[in-house]
Design a protein around this motif. Structure first.
Motif, PDB file in Angstrom:
ATOM      1  N   PRO A   1     -30.230  47.522  17.415  1.00 22.92           N
ATOM      2  CA  PRO A   1     -29.855  48.234  16.184  1.00 22.92           C
ATOM      3  C   PRO A   1     -29.146  47.293  15.226  1.00 22.92           C
ATOM      4  CG  PRO A   1     -28.455  48.885  18.042  1.00 22.92           C
ATOM      5  CD  PRO A   1     -29.569  48.064  18.613  1.00 22.92           C
ATOM      6  N   MET A   2     -29.522  47.386  13.954  1.00 26.34           N
ATOM      7  CA  MET A   2     -28.926  46.507  12.950  1.00 26.34           C
ATOM      8  C   MET A   2     -27.475  46.915  12.699  1.00 26.34           C
ATOM      9  SD  MET A   2     -31.962  45.767  10.204  1.00 26.34           S
ATOM     10  CE  MET A   2     -32.080  47.482   9.724  1.00 26.34           C
ATOM     11  N   ARG A   3     -26.654  45.890  12.505  1.00 25.25           N
ATOM     12  CA  ARG A   3     -25.236  46.132  12.271  1.00 25.25           C
ATOM     13  C   ARG A   3     -24.914  45.953  10.790  1.00 25.25           C
ATOM     14  NH1 ARG A   3     -22.009  42.510  16.510  1.00 25.25           N
ATOM     15  NH2 ARG A   3     -23.385  40.866  15.721  1.00 25.25           N
ATOM     16  N   SER A   4     -23.822  46.535  10.378  1.00 23.46           N
ATOM     17  CA  SER A   4     -23.357  46.351   9.008  1.00 23.46           C
ATOM     18  C   SER A   4     -22.758  44.960   8.875  1.00 23.46           C
ATOM     19  CB  SER A   4     -22.307  47.416   8.654  1.00 23.46           C
ATOM     20  OG  SER A   4     -22.866  48.714   8.757  1.00 23.46           O
ATOM     21  N   VAL A   5     -23.008  44.310   7.746  1.00 25.03           N
ATOM     22  CA  VAL A   5     -22.533  42.950   7.502  1.00 25.03           C
ATOM     23  C   VAL A   5     -21.507  42.979   6.378  1.00 25.03           C
ATOM     24  CG1 VAL A   5     -23.199  40.614   6.817  1.00 25.03           C
ATOM     25  CG2 VAL A   5     -24.717  41.967   8.278  1.00 25.03           C
ATOM     26  N   ARG A   6     -20.430  42.260   6.587  1.00 28.50           N
ATOM     27  CA  ARG A   6     -19.394  42.125   5.567  1.00 28.50           C
ATOM     28  C   ARG A   6     -19.133  40.636   5.370  1.00 28.50           C
ATOM     29  NH1 ARG A   6     -20.862  46.489   5.274  1.00 28.50           N
ATOM     30  NH2 ARG A   6     -19.741  48.475   5.503  1.00 28.50           N
ATOM     31  N   LEU A   7     -19.364  40.166   4.130  1.00 28.43           N
ATOM     32  CA  LEU A   7     -19.189  38.748   3.808  1.00 28.43           C
ATOM     33  C   LEU A   7     -17.956  38.554   2.932  1.00 28.43           C
ATOM     34  CD1 LEU A   7     -22.862  37.732   2.848  1.00 28.43           C
ATOM     35  CD2 LEU A   7     -21.749  37.481   5.074  1.00 28.43           C
ATOM     36  N   LEU A   8     -17.132  37.569   3.308  1.00 28.13           N
ATOM     37  CA  LEU A   8     -16.069  37.101   2.428  1.00 28.13           C
ATOM     38  C   LEU A   8     -16.548  35.771   1.853  1.00 28.13           C
ATOM     39  CD1 LEU A   8     -13.264  37.187   1.156  1.00 28.13           C
ATOM     40  CD2 LEU A   8     -12.374  36.052   3.220  1.00 28.13           C
ATOM     41  N   ILE A   9     -16.933  35.781   0.582  1.00 29.91           N
ATOM     42  CA  ILE A   9     -17.461  34.585  -0.079  1.00 29.91           C
ATOM     43  C   ILE A   9     -16.318  33.972  -0.878  1.00 29.91           C
ATOM     44  CG2 ILE A   9     -19.242  33.682  -1.610  1.00 29.91           C
ATOM     45  CD1 ILE A   9     -20.899  36.175  -1.012  1.00 29.91           C
ATOM     46  N   ALA A  10     -15.828  32.813  -0.414  1.00 25.39           N
ATOM     47  CA  ALA A  10     -14.650  32.171  -0.992  1.00 25.39           C
ATOM     48  C   ALA A  10     -15.058  30.871  -1.670  1.00 25.39           C
ATOM     49  CB  ALA A  10     -13.609  31.897   0.092  1.00 25.39           C
ATOM     50  N   SER A  11     -14.583  30.662  -2.884  1.00 25.15           N
ATOM     51  CA  SER A  11     -14.882  29.419  -3.604  1.00 25.15           C
ATOM     52  C   SER A  11     -13.668  28.505  -3.601  1.00 25.15           C
ATOM     53  CB  SER A  11     -15.303  29.719  -5.049  1.00 25.15           C
ATOM     54  OG  SER A  11     -14.235  30.294  -5.782  1.00 25.15           O
ATOM     55  N   LEU A  12     -13.935  27.186  -3.487  1.00 21.45           N
ATOM     56  CA  LEU A  12     -12.887  26.172  -3.510  1.00 21.45           C
ATOM     57  C   LEU A  12     -12.985  25.393  -4.820  1.00 21.45           C
ATOM     58  CD1 LEU A  12     -13.193  24.732   0.116  1.00 21.45           C
ATOM     59  CD2 LEU A  12     -11.951  26.766  -0.670  1.00 21.45           C
TER      60      LEU A  12
ATOM     61  N   PRO B   1     -12.572  45.040  10.793  1.00 18.64           N
ATOM     62  CA  PRO B   1     -12.490  44.438  12.132  1.00 18.64           C
ATOM     63  C   PRO B   1     -13.877  44.367  12.776  1.00 18.64           C
ATOM     64  CG  PRO B   1     -11.674  46.698  12.159  1.00 18.64           C
ATOM     65  CD  PRO B   1     -11.924  46.358  10.718  1.00 18.64           C
ATOM     66  N   PRO B   2     -14.200  43.252  13.402  1.00 15.36           N
ATOM     67  CA  PRO B   2     -15.501  43.128  14.062  1.00 15.36           C
ATOM     68  C   PRO B   2     -15.659  44.182  15.157  1.00 15.36           C
ATOM     69  CG  PRO B   2     -14.411  40.992  13.861  1.00 15.36           C
ATOM     70  CD  PRO B   2     -13.394  42.037  13.508  1.00 15.36           C
ATOM     71  N   SER B   3     -16.850  44.721  15.296  1.00 19.20           N
ATOM     72  CA  SER B   3     -17.141  45.732  16.312  1.00 19.20           C
ATOM     73  C   SER B   3     -18.627  45.672  16.633  1.00 19.20           C
ATOM     74  CB  SER B   3     -16.750  47.133  15.798  1.00 19.20           C
ATOM     75  OG  SER B   3     -17.561  47.494  14.690  1.00 19.20           O
ATOM     76  N   ASP B   4     -19.056  46.613  17.481  1.00 16.92           N
ATOM     77  CA  ASP B   4     -20.475  46.669  17.811  1.00 16.92           C
ATOM     78  C   ASP B   4     -21.325  47.067  16.607  1.00 16.92           C
ATOM     79  OD1 ASP B   4     -19.838  45.979  20.376  1.00 16.92           O
ATOM     80  OD2 ASP B   4     -19.826  48.055  21.124  1.00 16.92           O
ATOM     81  N   ASP B   5     -20.699  47.711  15.630  1.00 16.40           N
ATOM     82  CA  ASP B   5     -21.439  48.184  14.461  1.00 16.40           C
ATOM     83  C   ASP B   5     -21.249  47.310  13.228  1.00 16.40           C
ATOM     84  OD1 ASP B   5     -22.274  50.381  15.962  1.00 16.40           O
ATOM     85  OD2 ASP B   5     -20.480  51.534  15.419  1.00 16.40           O
ATOM     86  N   THR B   6     -20.263  46.403  13.251  1.00 18.07           N
ATOM     87  CA  THR B   6     -19.942  45.606  12.071  1.00 18.07           C
ATOM     88  C   THR B   6     -19.772  44.142  12.458  1.00 18.07           C
ATOM     89  OG1 THR B   6     -18.798  47.502  11.087  1.00 18.07           O
ATOM     90  CG2 THR B   6     -18.366  45.334  10.124  1.00 18.07           C
ATOM     91  N   VAL B   7     -20.342  43.253  11.649  1.00 24.13           N
ATOM     92  CA  VAL B   7     -20.184  41.818  11.852  1.00 24.13           C
ATOM     93  C   VAL B   7     -19.701  41.213  10.535  1.00 24.13           C
ATOM     94  CG1 VAL B   7     -22.628  41.398  11.283  1.00 24.13           C
ATOM     95  CG2 VAL B   7     -21.330  39.662  12.520  1.00 24.13           C
ATOM     96  N   THR B   8     -18.744  40.309  10.638  1.00 26.55           N
ATOM     97  CA  THR B   8     -18.167  39.675   9.453  1.00 26.55           C
ATOM     98  C   THR B   8     -18.459  38.173   9.463  1.00 26.55           C
ATOM     99  OG1 THR B   8     -16.066  39.374  10.617  1.00 26.55           O
ATOM    100  CG2 THR B   8     -16.316  41.366   9.278  1.00 26.55           C
ATOM    101  N   ALA B   9     -18.426  37.574   8.276  1.00 27.24           N
ATOM    102  CA  ALA B   9     -18.667  36.134   8.156  1.00 27.24           C
ATOM    103  C   ALA B   9     -17.906  35.602   6.954  1.00 27.24           C
ATOM    104  CB  ALA B   9     -20.160  35.848   8.017  1.00 27.24           C
TER     105      ALA B   9
END
Length: 318
Positions: A114-125, A205-213
């Protein structure tokens, strides 16, 4: 001497074509005997009859031969017992039948996770004003145009992720995107990025349903202006002090190894000077972007958005 014909027997019908027979009368004077002998006309008639001429056959157009090529089929030997009266040493043959059709079994798709929800923190330097328009701040310029391209809110000050500017995609129904712009100098980017990542992880928070990067946008000295280069996981900073600071801060906090390929670095090319002397390179990255260079960086926004979508699909099945 005249021919003699024997008298016709009683009851016998006369057929002029078959019963008319000629005779020769013979006489033996020594014994004063007379006798008739029939004359054989069949032999003479056969010999004199001309042979019939062969009738010419009507000419016909040659028929087209349709040759059907067939693959030879070997007889199939039956395992059943031979019929009664058949020789025991001869195998019984079954009727020749065509080879069975080869039907491929349909491929059964493997069960997908099953596909998980993705949450991206896109940070610029980059560097704050008055250095925000230099080549070293190309990441900031690209992040600003990404927010506009994705129809996200403008980057504004917020305490949501520590110091820095924030644009939350959740405000416009784009939960997968959160943009963050570092407010510190390039060489000190690590501590601000680490704090923003920790607070972001508390919100999602990372879980079985959510993945962060965590995605870091930075300038890339070795690439041509506007070219995008992606790396995943910990790798050599190649002399980039901002990447070196971020990786060191994450590693000191014990987070870098566990992030793995959820730590993504995307460099935007700014070109490089001919000279590789340290002072010349420093002057290059701190120099102002030309109009052409800035246009190329801004034009890379669409490619960056496509890369982000590709990473989202990858992370959904990770």
């Amino acid at each position: 001497m005249a021919d003699w014909s024997p008298p016709q027997a009683a009851g016998q019908q006369h057929n002029p074509q078959t019963s008319q027979i000629s005779y020769n009368q013979h006489h033996d004077p020594t014994q004063d005997l007379f006798w008739p002998e029939p004359i054989d006309h069949s032999a003479s008639n056969l010999s004199l009859q001309p042979e019939p001429k062969p009738q010419p056959q009507p000419s016909r157009p040659p028929l087209k031969q349709h040759v059907i090529k067939r693959r030879p089929v070997k007889p199939i030997i039956s395992d059943s017992s031979p019929p009664t009266g058949a020789a025991s040493n001869e195998p019984a043959l079954s009727p020749v039948i065509p080879s069975p059709l080869r039907i491929r079994k349909p491929k059964i798709p493997s069960p997908q996770l099953p596909m998980r929800s993705v949450r991206l923190l896109i940070a610029s330097l980059g560097n704050p004003p008055p250095y925000h328009s230099t080549r070293h701040s190309a990441g900031h310029i690209l992040l600003k145009h990404l927010a506009s391209h994705l129809s996200l809110p403008p980057l504004t000050k917020s305490k949501l992720l520590g110091s820095g500017l924030v644009s939350s995609g959740a405000d416009v129904g784009r939960d997968e995107y959160t943009l963050w712009q570092s407010a510190s100098m390039m060489n000190l980017s690590g501590q601000g990025a680490l704090k923003a990542w920790k607070q972001f992880s508390n919100i999602y928070p990372p879980s079985d349903d959510t993945v962060t990067a965590l995605v870091i946008l930075h300038d890339e000295l070795e690439s041509s202006p506007g070219a995008i280069k992606l790396r995943r996981g910990e790798s050599s900073p190649k002399g980039h002090n901002g990447i070196k600071s971020v990786q060191l801060s994450l590693k000191s906090a014990g987070l870098l190894a566990s992030m793995g390929e959820r730590f993504i670095k995307i460099g935007i090319g700014i070109g490089r000077p001919v000279s590789r002397e340290k002072d010349d390179v420093s002057a290059w990255v701190l120099g102002q972007l030309t109009h052409v260079e800035k246009s190329k960086i801004e034009a890379a926004t669409e490619s960056l958005a496509a890369v982000m979508q590709s990473e989202i699909r990858r992370l959904e099945r990770s």
